[in-house]
Design a protein around this motif. Structure first.
Motif, PDB file in Angstrom:
ATOM      1  N   LYS A   9       0.827  -1.210   0.000  1.00  5.46           N
ATOM      2  CA  LYS A   9       0.000   0.000   0.000  1.00  5.46           C
ATOM      3  C   LYS A   9       0.860   1.259   0.000  1.00  5.46           C
ATOM      4  O   LYS A   9       0.340   2.360  -0.030  1.00  5.46           O
ATOM      5  N   SER A  42      -7.043   0.440   2.541  1.00  3.43           N
ATOM      6  CA  SER A  42      -7.674  -0.651   1.798  1.00  3.43           C
ATOM      7  C   SER A  42      -7.300  -2.009   2.383  1.00  3.43           C
ATOM      8  O   SER A  42      -6.259  -2.166   3.023  1.00  3.43           O
ATOM      9  N   VAL A  45      -3.977  -4.039  -1.776  1.00  5.17           N
ATOM     10  CA  VAL A  45      -3.573  -3.266  -2.950  1.00  5.17           C
ATOM     11  C   VAL A  45      -2.442  -4.034  -3.633  1.00  5.17           C
ATOM     12  O   VAL A  45      -1.435  -4.351  -3.009  1.00  5.17           O
ATOM     13  N   ARG A  59      -7.398  -2.323  -6.166  1.00  8.22           N
ATOM     14  CA  ARG A  59      -7.623  -1.977  -4.760  1.00  8.22           C
ATOM     15  C   ARG A  59      -8.873  -2.691  -4.293  1.00  8.22           C
ATOM     16  O   ARG A  59      -9.928  -2.624  -4.934  1.00  8.22           O
ATOM     17  N   VAL A  61     -11.514  -3.484  -0.986  1.00  6.77           N
ATOM     18  CA  VAL A  61     -12.021  -3.103   0.327  1.00  6.77           C
ATOM     19  C   VAL A  61     -13.027  -4.173   0.758  1.00  6.77           C
ATOM     20  O   VAL A  61     -13.486  -4.965  -0.051  1.00  6.77           O
ATOM     21  N   GLN A  71     -12.660  -2.181  -5.697  1.00  8.28           N
ATOM     22  CA  GLN A  71     -13.009  -0.773  -5.793  1.00  8.28           C
ATOM     23  C   GLN A  71     -12.371  -0.111  -7.015  1.00  8.28           C
ATOM     24  O   GLN A  71     -13.015   0.631  -7.726  1.00  8.28           O
TER      25      GLN A  71
END
Length: 128
Positions: A9, A42, A45, A59, A61, A71
Protein backbone atom coordinates in the motif's frame (compact mmCIF):
# COMPACT_ATOMS: atom_id res chain seq x y z
CA UNK A 1 9.91 -4.77 -20.49
CA UNK A 2 9.84 -6.41 -17.06
CA UNK A 3 6.48 -6.21 -15.31
CA UNK A 4 6.39 -6.83 -11.55
CA UNK A 5 3.36 -7.26 -9.31
CA UNK A 6 3.83 -5.89 -5.79
CA UNK A 7 1.52 -6.34 -2.83
CA UNK A 8 2.03 -3.05 -0.99
CA UNK A 9 0.00 0.00 0.00
CA UNK A 10 3.09 2.21 0.07
CA UNK A 11 2.84 4.02 -3.28
CA UNK A 12 4.30 7.43 -4.04
CA UNK A 13 1.69 10.22 -4.39
CA UNK A 14 3.04 11.45 -7.71
CA UNK A 15 2.87 7.93 -9.16
CA UNK A 16 -0.73 7.52 -7.95
CA UNK A 17 -1.73 10.89 -9.38
CA UNK A 18 -0.15 10.09 -12.74
CA UNK A 19 -1.91 6.72 -12.97
CA UNK A 20 -5.37 7.99 -11.99
CA UNK A 21 -5.06 11.02 -14.29
CA UNK A 22 -3.92 8.86 -17.21
CA UNK A 23 -7.15 6.86 -17.04
CA UNK A 24 -9.12 10.08 -16.46
CA UNK A 25 -10.33 9.26 -12.96
CA UNK A 26 -10.00 12.91 -12.03
CA UNK A 27 -12.40 12.76 -9.07
CA UNK A 28 -9.71 10.81 -7.23
CA UNK A 29 -6.92 13.25 -8.04
CA UNK A 30 -8.74 16.37 -6.86
CA UNK A 31 -7.30 15.48 -3.45
CA UNK A 32 -4.33 13.14 -3.84
CA UNK A 33 -3.78 13.08 -0.07
CA UNK A 34 -7.25 11.55 0.38
CA UNK A 35 -6.52 9.06 -2.43
CA UNK A 36 -3.28 8.01 -0.78
CA UNK A 37 -5.04 7.60 2.57
CA UNK A 38 -7.75 5.47 0.89
CA UNK A 39 -5.04 3.28 -0.63
CA UNK A 40 -3.39 2.85 2.77
CA UNK A 41 -6.72 1.93 4.42
CA UNK A 42 -7.67 -0.65 1.80
CA UNK A 43 -7.88 -4.35 2.56
CA UNK A 44 -5.53 -5.18 -0.32
CA UNK A 45 -3.57 -3.27 -2.95
CA UNK A 46 -1.60 -4.94 -5.70
CA UNK A 47 0.37 -2.59 -7.90
CA UNK A 48 2.07 -3.25 -11.23
CA UNK A 49 5.47 -1.81 -12.05
CA UNK A 50 7.69 -1.55 -15.08
CA UNK A 51 10.94 -0.69 -13.37
CA UNK A 52 10.21 2.46 -11.35
CA UNK A 53 7.01 3.28 -13.27
CA UNK A 54 3.63 2.50 -11.72
CA UNK A 55 1.58 1.08 -14.60
CA UNK A 56 -1.46 -0.30 -12.80
CA UNK A 57 -3.16 -1.32 -9.60
CA UNK A 58 -6.11 -3.06 -8.07
CA UNK A 59 -7.62 -1.98 -4.76
CA UNK A 60 -9.85 -4.18 -2.60
CA UNK A 61 -12.02 -3.10 0.33
CA UNK A 62 -14.30 -5.15 2.56
CA UNK A 63 -13.94 -7.62 5.40
CA UNK A 64 -12.01 -10.22 3.40
CA UNK A 65 -14.08 -13.00 4.96
CA UNK A 66 -17.63 -12.74 3.63
CA UNK A 67 -17.34 -9.93 1.08
CA UNK A 68 -14.80 -8.02 -0.97
CA UNK A 69 -15.34 -5.03 -3.20
CA UNK A 70 -12.91 -4.53 -6.03
CA UNK A 71 -13.01 -0.77 -5.79
CA UNK A 72 -10.37 0.25 -8.33
CA UNK A 73 -8.69 -1.58 -11.16
CA UNK A 74 -6.72 0.60 -13.54
CA UNK A 75 -3.84 0.34 -15.98
CA UNK A 76 -2.01 3.13 -17.80
CA UNK A 77 -3.38 3.56 -21.32
CA UNK A 78 -0.02 2.62 -22.85
CA UNK A 79 -0.14 -0.76 -21.07
CA UNK A 80 -3.79 -1.66 -21.63
CA UNK A 81 -4.87 -4.73 -23.63
CA UNK A 82 -1.81 -6.68 -22.50
CA UNK A 83 -3.57 -8.83 -19.89
CA UNK A 84 -2.37 -6.84 -16.89
CA UNK A 85 -5.85 -6.09 -15.51
CA UNK A 86 -6.87 -9.71 -15.96
CA UNK A 87 -3.79 -10.86 -14.04
CA UNK A 88 -4.63 -8.41 -11.25
CA UNK A 89 -8.17 -9.78 -11.06
CA UNK A 90 -6.92 -13.36 -11.03
CA UNK A 91 -4.53 -12.63 -8.15
CA UNK A 92 -7.29 -11.05 -6.06
CA UNK A 93 -9.83 -13.77 -6.81
CA UNK A 94 -7.30 -16.51 -6.06
CA UNK A 95 -6.40 -14.95 -2.73
CA UNK A 96 -10.06 -14.45 -1.76
CA UNK A 97 -11.45 -17.62 -3.36
CA UNK A 98 -13.27 -18.59 -0.14
CA UNK A 99 -15.04 -15.24 0.13
CA UNK A 100 -18.70 -15.72 -0.78
CA UNK A 101 -19.44 -12.30 -2.32
CA UNK A 102 -17.09 -10.59 -4.74
CA UNK A 103 -18.29 -7.27 -6.12
CA UNK A 104 -16.63 -5.17 -8.84
CA UNK A 105 -17.29 -1.44 -8.54
CA UNK A 106 -16.69 0.31 -11.86
CA UNK A 107 -17.20 3.46 -13.87
CA UNK A 108 -19.84 3.52 -16.61
CA UNK A 109 -17.52 4.42 -19.48
CA UNK A 110 -17.47 2.50 -22.79
CA UNK A 111 -13.89 1.21 -22.44
CA UNK A 112 -14.52 0.15 -18.84
CA UNK A 113 -17.81 -1.51 -19.80
CA UNK A 114 -15.99 -3.64 -22.39
CA UNK A 115 -13.46 -4.86 -19.81
CA UNK A 116 -16.19 -5.46 -17.22
CA UNK A 117 -18.21 -7.63 -19.60
CA UNK A 118 -15.13 -9.75 -20.32
CA UNK A 119 -14.43 -10.13 -16.59
CA UNK A 120 -18.03 -11.09 -15.76
CA UNK A 121 -18.04 -13.98 -18.20
CA UNK A 122 -14.44 -14.99 -17.48
CA UNK A 123 -14.39 -14.74 -13.70
CA UNK A 124 -18.07 -15.05 -12.69
CA UNK A 125 -18.22 -11.96 -10.48
CA UNK A 126 -21.02 -9.62 -9.50
CA UNK A 127 -20.89 -6.04 -10.82
CA UNK A 128 -22.48 -2.97 -9.23
Amino acid sequence: MTINFVNSKNINREQLERLYNDVEWYAYTQDVEVLQHAIEQSLEVISVWNGEELVGLIRVVGDGITIIYIQDILVLNAYQNQGIATQLMQQVLNKYKNVRQKVLMTEDAPDVRHFTKRMISYLAIRVL
